[in-house]
Scaffold this active site. Sequence first.
Site, PDB file in Angstrom:
ATOM      1  N   CYS A   1      -1.726  28.716 -11.532  1.00 37.48           N
ATOM      2  CA  CYS A   1      -1.508  30.103 -11.090  1.00 37.48           C
ATOM      3  C   CYS A   1      -0.123  30.249 -10.444  1.00 37.48           C
ATOM      4  O   CYS A   1       0.277  29.426  -9.616  1.00 37.48           O
ATOM      5  CB  CYS A   1      -2.607  30.503 -10.100  1.00 37.48           C
ATOM      6  SG  CYS A   1      -2.456  32.221  -9.571  1.00 37.48           S
TER       7      CYS A   1
ATOM      8  N   CYS B   1     -20.504  35.386 -12.228  1.00 39.59           N
ATOM      9  CA  CYS B   1     -19.151  35.780 -11.837  1.00 39.59           C
ATOM     10  C   CYS B   1     -18.115  34.881 -12.502  1.00 39.59           C
ATOM     11  O   CYS B   1     -18.184  33.651 -12.379  1.00 39.59           O
ATOM     12  CB  CYS B   1     -19.045  35.690 -10.315  1.00 39.59           C
ATOM     13  SG  CYS B   1     -17.420  36.174  -9.715  1.00 39.59           S
TER      14      CYS B   1
ATOM     15  N   CYS C   1     -16.442  44.100  -4.725  1.00 39.01           N
ATOM     16  CA  CYS C   1     -16.789  42.874  -4.001  1.00 39.01           C
ATOM     17  C   CYS C   1     -15.501  42.407  -3.328  1.00 39.01           C
ATOM     18  O   CYS C   1     -14.539  42.055  -4.016  1.00 39.01           O
ATOM     19  CB  CYS C   1     -17.310  41.826  -4.993  1.00 39.01           C
ATOM     20  SG  CYS C   1     -17.564  40.200  -4.246  1.00 39.01           S
TER      21      CYS C   1
ATOM     22  N   CYS D   1      -5.171  27.618  -1.792  1.00 41.63           N
ATOM     23  CA  CYS D   1      -5.794  27.540  -3.119  1.00 41.63           C
ATOM     24  C   CYS D   1      -5.399  26.319  -3.963  1.00 41.63           C
ATOM     25  O   CYS D   1      -4.217  26.089  -4.234  1.00 41.63           O
ATOM     26  CB  CYS D   1      -5.481  28.810  -3.910  1.00 41.63           C
ATOM     27  SG  CYS D   1      -6.365  28.843  -5.483  1.00 41.63           S
TER      28      CYS D   1
ATOM     29  N   ARG E   1     -22.113  37.815   1.552  1.00 39.94           N
ATOM     30  CA  ARG E   1     -22.325  36.553   0.833  1.00 39.94           C
ATOM     31  C   ARG E   1     -21.768  35.369   1.613  1.00 39.94           C
ATOM     32  O   ARG E   1     -20.576  35.319   1.923  1.00 39.94           O
ATOM     33  CB  ARG E   1     -21.680  36.606  -0.565  1.00 39.94           C
ATOM     34  CG  ARG E   1     -21.942  35.326  -1.387  1.00 39.94           C
ATOM     35  CD  ARG E   1     -21.500  35.439  -2.835  1.00 39.94           C
ATOM     36  NE  ARG E   1     -22.102  36.588  -3.455  1.00 39.94           N
ATOM     37  CZ  ARG E   1     -21.408  37.604  -3.976  1.00 39.94           C
ATOM     38  NH1 ARG E   1     -20.104  37.575  -3.977  1.00 39.94           N
ATOM     39  NH2 ARG E   1     -22.032  38.630  -4.507  1.00 39.94           N
TER      40      ARG E   1
ATOM     41  N   CYS F   1     -19.806  39.964 -13.013  1.00 47.17           N
ATOM     42  CA  CYS F   1     -18.753  40.089 -12.002  1.00 47.17           C
ATOM     43  C   CYS F   1     -17.539  39.331 -12.518  1.00 47.17           C
ATOM     44  O   CYS F   1     -17.690  38.307 -13.192  1.00 47.17           O
ATOM     45  CB  CYS F   1     -19.241  39.490 -10.679  1.00 47.17           C
ATOM     46  SG  CYS F   1     -17.959  39.472  -9.402  1.00 47.17           S
TER      47      CYS F   1
ATOM     48  N   CYS G   1      -0.831  31.219  -2.780  1.00 50.33           N
ATOM     49  CA  CYS G   1      -1.874  31.307  -1.738  1.00 50.33           C
ATOM     50  C   CYS G   1      -2.065  29.925  -1.091  1.00 50.33           C
ATOM     51  O   CYS G   1      -2.430  28.958  -1.785  1.00 50.33           O
ATOM     52  CB  CYS G   1      -3.186  31.804  -2.341  1.00 50.33           C
ATOM     53  SG  CYS G   1      -2.960  33.265  -3.374  1.00 50.33           S
TER      54      CYS G   1
HETATM   55  N1  SAM Z   1      -6.827  34.693  -8.808  1.00 55.83           N
HETATM   56  C1  SAM Z   1      -7.727  35.666  -8.398  1.00 55.83           C
HETATM   57  C2  SAM Z   1      -7.493  36.148  -6.992  1.00 55.83           C
HETATM   58  O1  SAM Z   1      -6.862  35.454  -6.215  1.00 55.83           O
HETATM   59  O2  SAM Z   1      -7.976  37.232  -6.676  1.00 55.83           O
HETATM   60  C3  SAM Z   1      -9.187  35.237  -8.516  1.00 55.83           C
HETATM   61  C4  SAM Z   1      -9.564  33.828  -8.184  1.00 55.83           C
HETATM   62  S1  SAM Z   1      -9.269  33.337  -6.493  1.00 55.83           S
HETATM   63  C5  SAM Z   1      -9.567  31.604  -6.566  1.00 55.83           C
HETATM   64  C6  SAM Z   1     -10.699  34.018  -5.660  1.00 55.83           C
HETATM   65  C7  SAM Z   1     -10.847  33.762  -4.189  1.00 55.83           C
HETATM   66  O3  SAM Z   1     -11.211  32.413  -3.956  1.00 55.83           O
HETATM   67  C8  SAM Z   1      -9.654  33.949  -3.291  1.00 55.83           C
HETATM   68  O4  SAM Z   1      -9.365  35.281  -2.999  1.00 55.83           O
HETATM   69  C9  SAM Z   1     -10.095  33.211  -2.045  1.00 55.83           C
HETATM   70  O5  SAM Z   1     -10.787  34.097  -1.179  1.00 55.83           O
HETATM   71  C10 SAM Z   1     -11.067  32.165  -2.577  1.00 55.83           C
HETATM   72  N2  SAM Z   1     -10.564  30.798  -2.357  1.00 55.83           N
HETATM   73  C11 SAM Z   1      -9.610  30.162  -3.056  1.00 55.83           C
HETATM   74  N3  SAM Z   1      -9.390  28.938  -2.560  1.00 55.83           N
HETATM   75  C12 SAM Z   1     -10.222  28.785  -1.514  1.00 55.83           C
HETATM   76  C13 SAM Z   1     -10.463  27.731  -0.577  1.00 55.83           C
HETATM   77  N4  SAM Z   1      -9.769  26.588  -0.605  1.00 55.83           N
HETATM   78  N5  SAM Z   1     -11.410  27.924   0.359  1.00 55.83           N
HETATM   79  C14 SAM Z   1     -12.099  29.083   0.414  1.00 55.83           C
HETATM   80  N6  SAM Z   1     -11.919  30.106  -0.433  1.00 55.83           N
HETATM   81  C15 SAM Z   1     -10.987  29.967  -1.382  1.00 55.83           C
HETATM   82  C1  DTB Z   2     -15.006  34.285  -3.444  1.00 57.23           C
HETATM   83  O1  DTB Z   2     -14.870  35.057  -2.481  1.00 57.23           O
HETATM   84  N1  DTB Z   2     -15.168  32.976  -3.350  1.00 57.23           N
HETATM   85  C2  DTB Z   2     -15.279  32.364  -4.651  1.00 57.23           C
HETATM   86  C3  DTB Z   2     -15.269  33.606  -5.594  1.00 57.23           C
HETATM   87  N2  DTB Z   2     -15.015  34.689  -4.703  1.00 57.23           N
HETATM   88  C4  DTB Z   2     -14.433  33.612  -6.779  1.00 57.23           C
HETATM   89  C5  DTB Z   2     -14.256  31.338  -4.922  1.00 57.23           C
HETATM   90  C6  DTB Z   2     -14.217  30.199  -3.921  1.00 57.23           C
HETATM   91  C7  DTB Z   2     -13.219  29.197  -4.387  1.00 57.23           C
HETATM   92  C8  DTB Z   2     -13.199  27.958  -3.559  1.00 57.23           C
HETATM   93  C9  DTB Z   2     -12.172  26.990  -4.038  1.00 57.23           C
HETATM   94  C10 DTB Z   2     -12.367  26.510  -5.441  1.00 57.23           C
HETATM   95  O2  DTB Z   2     -13.501  26.103  -5.811  1.00 57.23           O
HETATM   96  O3  DTB Z   2     -11.384  26.443  -6.196  1.00 57.23           O
HETATM   97 FE1  SF4 Z   3      -3.948  32.213  -7.866  1.00 55.36          FE
HETATM   98 FE2  SF4 Z   3      -5.560  30.882  -6.269  1.00 55.36          FE
HETATM   99 FE3  SF4 Z   3      -4.077  32.834  -5.286  1.00 55.36          FE
HETATM  100 FE4  SF4 Z   3      -6.136  33.422  -6.957  1.00 55.36          FE
HETATM  101  S1  SF4 Z   3      -6.283  32.515  -4.900  1.00 55.36           S
HETATM  102  S2  SF4 Z   3      -4.070  34.264  -6.997  1.00 55.36           S
HETATM  103  S3  SF4 Z   3      -6.060  31.606  -8.285  1.00 55.36           S
HETATM  104  S4  SF4 Z   3      -3.330  30.905  -6.178  1.00 55.36           S
END
Ligand code: SAM
Ligand code: DTB
Ligand code: SF4
Length: 348
Positions: A88, A132, A223, A95, A295, A163, A92
């Site tokens: 990506c 989802c 959501c 992430c 959730r 979702c 973030c």
């Molecule tokens: N890329 C899209 C976005 O950022 O909206 C969708 C996927 S992104 C992985 C969805 C959500 O996963 C993020 O907004 C964040 O809240 C959650 N997330 C990602 N990494 C995480 C982590 N290490 N711990 C907890 N939540 C995480």
């Molecule tokens: C949300 O709020 N939490 C989920 C879902 N929406 C997509 C994602 C959590 C991701 C946790 C880190 C991972 O597994 O990569």
């Molecule tokens: Fe990309 Fe992860 Fe950020 Fe979603 S949360 S925009 S997957 S870097």
Amino acid sequence: MNTTTAVSLDTSVSSKPLEVRMSFQPKAASEPFASPSNEETWTLAEIVALFNLPFNDLMFKAQGVHRAHFSANEVQLSSLLSIKTGGCPEDCGYCPQSAHYDTGVEASKLLDVEAVKAAALEAKKNGASRFCMGAAWRELNDRDVEKVASLISAVKAMELETCCTLGMLSSDQAKALKVAGLDYYNHNLDTAPEIYGDIISTRVYEDRLRTLASVRSAGMHVCSGGIVGMGETREQRAGLVHQLANLGPYPDSVPINHLVHVQGTPLAETKPLDPLEFVRTIAVARITMPKAHVRLSAGRQEMGEAIQAMCFLAGANSIFYGDKLLTTGNPEWAGDQALFAKLGIQTV
Ligand code: SAM
Ligand code: DTB
Ligand code: SF4
């Protein structure tokens, strides 16, 4: 769809605890990211006051609000699938899928419909009611709309709620996904506006709000939630809830994630949050967004059963169900089933 209560002095139509309402005067929205209706349902001070309550008082209030709007012992099950993993362009700081960090997550292409149907079938067999699909995208690209729409239609045809979480969406894209059968769109505000820039530099808070507006105007359920445990203060946790609760209307579904510490990300070494502070965040979300599904999201594997049970007592009534989140672990199906049996919780 929610019907949020506008600021009112008539406590019979308000979700607010009487003493909280009496100790703080409703004030006009003044924050930079005020709700579109320009009416604050909850002030930041009121939300901070909820966080500061004695723990037992907070839990008691949250249970009261929960029982007024939901079946006391029912939890909704959503299963997750990463349909496009890694690589990506966003940065973030939490992430594992960001291309900016070396986390060991390999980038892969968008899954095909057969792979998605197989995962949805497994989720359905295990009792999930919603499926989802998540993609590691900054935004949905127009060239992918048709492919994603076909995945949504295939899952919808299996009589599962659908979702997606695909990054930013335009209004036209949101409408196209709705037509394909999309019920919910997940797009998190993630944290309080004042620290957003410390965590993510490749987009701004208003970008997230714009996408939520597109989703809402397309007639889909919103959501939206966030992550706690990223080193924020209690006031900043309250700031996240303040944004969500004042979205006008607040989201239908509110995922509260506990940061999963992933090696290679900038937040990997963040000091662990006191688990009771996580429970408090769930309770405050429940009180301020009484009709939303709150959730209990990422971080359950690290939490243990007792903290999860407290989260359900605090008003959480939905989970991500299945042995994987997107790239990190989640409790096994059977482990969750055993926990629910132990707690006398029915799943829907
Ligand atoms: N890329 C899209 C976005 O950022 O909206 C969708 C996927 S992104 C992985 C969805 C959500 O996963 C993020 O907004 C964040 O809240 C959650 N997330 C990602 N990494 C995480 C982590 N290490 N711990 C907890 N939540 C995480
Ligand atoms: C949300 O709020 N939490 C989920 C879902 N929406 C997509 C994602 C959590 C991701 C946790 C880190 C991972 O597994 O990569
Ligand atoms: Fe990309 Fe992860 Fe950020 Fe979603 S949360 S925009 S997957 S870097």
